[in-house]
Design a protein around this motif. Structure first.
Motif, PDB file in Angstrom:
ATOM      1  N   PHE A  58       0.809  -1.226   0.000  1.00 17.56           N
ATOM      2  CA  PHE A  58       0.000   0.000   0.000  1.00 17.56           C
ATOM      3  C   PHE A  58       0.846   1.282   0.000  1.00 17.56           C
ATOM      4  O   PHE A  58       0.355   2.335   0.371  1.00 17.56           O
ATOM      5  N   LEU A  59       2.138   1.115  -0.358  1.00 18.60           N
ATOM      6  CA  LEU A  59       2.968   2.327  -0.422  1.00 18.60           C
ATOM      7  C   LEU A  59       2.375   3.324  -1.407  1.00 18.60           C
ATOM      8  O   LEU A  59       2.212   4.509  -1.088  1.00 18.60           O
ATOM      9  N   HIS A  60       2.034   2.809  -2.582  1.00 18.61           N
ATOM     10  CA  HIS A  60       1.495   3.689  -3.614  1.00 18.61           C
ATOM     11  C   HIS A  60       0.164   4.305  -3.154  1.00 18.61           C
ATOM     12  O   HIS A  60      -0.061   5.515  -3.318  1.00 18.61           O
ATOM     13  N   ARG A  62      -0.930   4.822  -0.148  1.00 16.90           N
ATOM     14  CA  ARG A  62      -0.769   5.803   0.924  1.00 16.90           C
ATOM     15  C   ARG A  62      -0.173   7.100   0.393  1.00 16.90           C
ATOM     16  O   ARG A  62      -0.591   8.199   0.790  1.00 16.90           O
ATOM     17  N   ILE A  63       0.797   6.963  -0.492  1.00 18.58           N
ATOM     18  CA  ILE A  63       1.389   8.189  -1.052  1.00 18.58           C
ATOM     19  C   ILE A  63       0.338   8.963  -1.838  1.00 18.58           C
ATOM     20  O   ILE A  63       0.193  10.189  -1.679  1.00 18.58           O
ATOM     21  N   MET A  64      -0.407   8.243  -2.652  1.00 23.27           N
ATOM     22  CA  MET A  64      -1.396   8.925  -3.488  1.00 23.27           C
ATOM     23  C   MET A  64      -2.500   9.559  -2.637  1.00 23.27           C
ATOM     24  O   MET A  64      -3.022  10.629  -2.972  1.00 23.27           O
TER      25      MET A  64
END
Lengths: 352, 216
Positions: A58-60, A62-64
């Motif tokens: 979920f890095l992407h 969370r960043i988004m």
């Protein structure tokens, strides 16, 4: 070996690689440097591997999510700033309108009323008796009316002898009746007494209660009298015979306003035989007073007389041709003197 | 967060960077162009393209996964805010990593004391007072499968990296972990290549000293 071990290791540290044949030969021939090189390669491999580590799930997302939030706040901020710029116009407009209206109101307050504007005092609500004292104080016209009524019938008569107003609309302070038992003061004490009486008068009209005993002393020091009033007192000293008019002094508060409009009314015994006149300064600023005079003491319709009030309160009246109007002098004096109009030249104009 | 962001590549022309252009560079440049043309959806492609590198740099600089996540988010927020002014003649990757380094520096300086206590693995492991120890830095590696024979070296490397000064750490992260070339590192650190090499040599020497017993 042309290169020393330190030089070779410095080269490896600096370049991260063996970049010369000389260093390469040294490494192949020197077991220590060979081990140093092998370990560096292992370390470098691990460092590279660190650069390939898995990232959290979920890095992407969370960043988004955070970028989206920031973008929305950015847009909101931009919109807010844009709105703020637009909002500058609002306060400026309100300020402009406020200044405009304030200026207009000020002009309306200060501007002498047109001849047709003054309302006959008899038609005004005389509410000083019904309203609290503070409100009555604000009403200059009723105060002037009250004072006029209290003195106009008999000029030269002391306050004690003045009967209470018979008109139900005129104020009849109880304090006046209380103070009626006070004997008249000697003429030598007049100035201080006058001030004291003026303060008493204000107190009477405002609170309808007798002043406290120590107030007289305070008045002697001028503590309860505005400086402007005291100045007016000095500017218009009372003649020796003014003792009879001390009770008829108008409210000093009313006179402290240079542009105050004061209305006076004749006694109701002759309400139908009066005309409305205005008394205004010939030059400069000064009080603008609306008077009701008997026709005999007023200029002819549309006519203008000149009224000159000397510092000793003497009155001279001339018509437009410069002819003295001595016949009207006594009546005008009785009407004008209680109002304590400052010395000067005035224009008395008949309106109706 | 009082540091001033300096992007040295804004002064660089396409000359030195031109030779490093790649398909990734072209893809990034296309996305940047689209974003600057008003297609905000292009930003997601840029995030997807560089988020892992950014996270890894942040992780190695900060040593904590949560801080690395926070730094990654902050980095892309700054990228979003500044992307309209980005000149496409430079490498988007280098630019993003530079922003990430600035974010990490700010976080390190603003929470220096806290982070020093929290992430000084060598100091922690040398403690002999028997107190409960905080999780060691090797835990930041999220992949259990990587805990092989080489994991001992990686763990030691993780600890040694965080024993370095931030200046030494960042140049090793940029050159040896992210594999940026000297020019890119020089641009990011705003110094010439010669300075990069000498600083890198001192950093590697410090790393070797921190790996005493493992690296001869």
């Amino acid at each position: 070996m042309a290169m020393t071990c330190d030089e070779v290791r410095e080269l490896i540290n600096r370049e991260g690689a063996i970049t010369s044949g000389e260093a390469n030969s040294h490494v192949h021939e020197c077991p220590g440097c060979q081990e140093f090189w092998d370990h560096w390669q292992a370390v470098r491999k691990e460092l590279h591997a660190m650069g390939e580590e898995d990232t959290p799930p979920f890095l992407h997302t969370r960043i988004m999510a955070h970028v989206q939030e920031a973008a929305e706040s950015e847009h909101a901020k931009g919109a807010w700033l844009f709105g703020l710029k637009k909002l500058w116009a609002g306060p400026l407009l309100v300020l402009f309108l406020g200044l405009l209206l304030g200026g207009y109101g000020l002009v309306q307050v200060l501007r002498p009323k047109a001849p047709s504007e003054p309302v006959p005092a008899a038609s005004r609500p005389l509410s000083s008796k019904q309203k609290p004292g503070a409100e009555a104080k604000a009403k200059d016209a009723p105060a002037a009316l009250e004072l006029f009524k209290s003195v106009a019938p008999v000029a030269g008569q002391s306050r004690e002898a003045v009967p209470a107003p018979s008109s139900p609309s005129a104020p009849a302070p109880a304090a006046r009746a209380d103070s009626a038992s006070t004997p008249p003061a000697p003429a030598g004490e007049r100035p201080a007494d006058l001030q004291s009486d003026m303060a008493d008068e204000r107190k009477d009209s405002l609170f309808a209660t007798p002043p406290p005993p120590q107030q007289k002393g305070a008045d002697d020091k001028g503590a309860f009298q505005p400086l402007s009033n005291r100045f007016e007192e000095r500017a218009a000293p009372e003649p020796a015979g003014a003792a009879s008019r001390d009770s008829s002094r108008p409210s000093a508060t009313a006179l402290s306003r240079p542009k105050a409009e004061l209305s006076a009314q004749l006694p109701e015994s002759e309400p139908l035989a009066s005309v409305v006149c205005t008394l205004s300064p010939l030059m400069g600023s000064g009080p603008f007073i609306s008077l009701q005079l008997p026709p005999s003491a007023a200029p002819p319709s549309g006519g203008v007389w000149t009224v000159v009030i000397s510092p000793d309160s003497a009155l001279r009246v001339q018509d437009s041709a410069g002819k003295p109007m001595d016949a009207s002098l006594a009546t005008l004096r009785d009407v004008i003197h209680p109002l304590h109009v400052p010395p000067g030249s005035y224009r008395l104009k008949r309106i109706s | 967060m009082g540091l001033v962001l300096v992007y040295p590549w804004s002064m660089a022309d396409a000359g030195p960077m031109g030779q490093n252009r790649s398909r990734d560079w072209d893809a990034d440049a296309a996305s940047v162009t689209r974003f600057q043309a008003g297609h905000e959806d292009a930003f997601e492609a840029l995030v997807r393209s560089r988020e892992r590198e950014v996270y890894r740099v942040a992780l190695r600089m900060l040593g904590d996964p949560d801080d690395a996540m926070e730094a990654s988010q902050e980095t892309f927020i700054r990228v979003y805010r500044s992307l309209k002014d980005f000149r496409n003649d430079a490498s988007f990757k280098t630019w993003v990593i530079g922003i990430c380094m600035n974010v990490c520096r700010n976080m390190l300086s603003s929470t220096a004391g806290k982070m020093k206590r929290k992430r000084s693995p060598l100091a922690r492991e040398n403690r002999e007072d028997g107190e409960e120890m905080e999780p060691a830095l090797q835990d930041i590696s999220p992949d259990p499968a990587s805990m092989t024979l080489g994991s001992e070296l990686r763990q030691a490397l993780g600890r040694a990296l965080h024993a370095l000064s931030p200046e030494h750490r960042e140049i090793i992260v940029l050159r040896d972990i992210q594999d940026l070339d000297y020019d890119q590192v020089g641009l990011l650190l705003n110094c010439p290549v010669g300075t990069v090499k000498s600083r890198l040599s001192r950093a590697r020497q410090a790393l070797r000293e921190a790996l005493e017993g493992i690296w001869p």
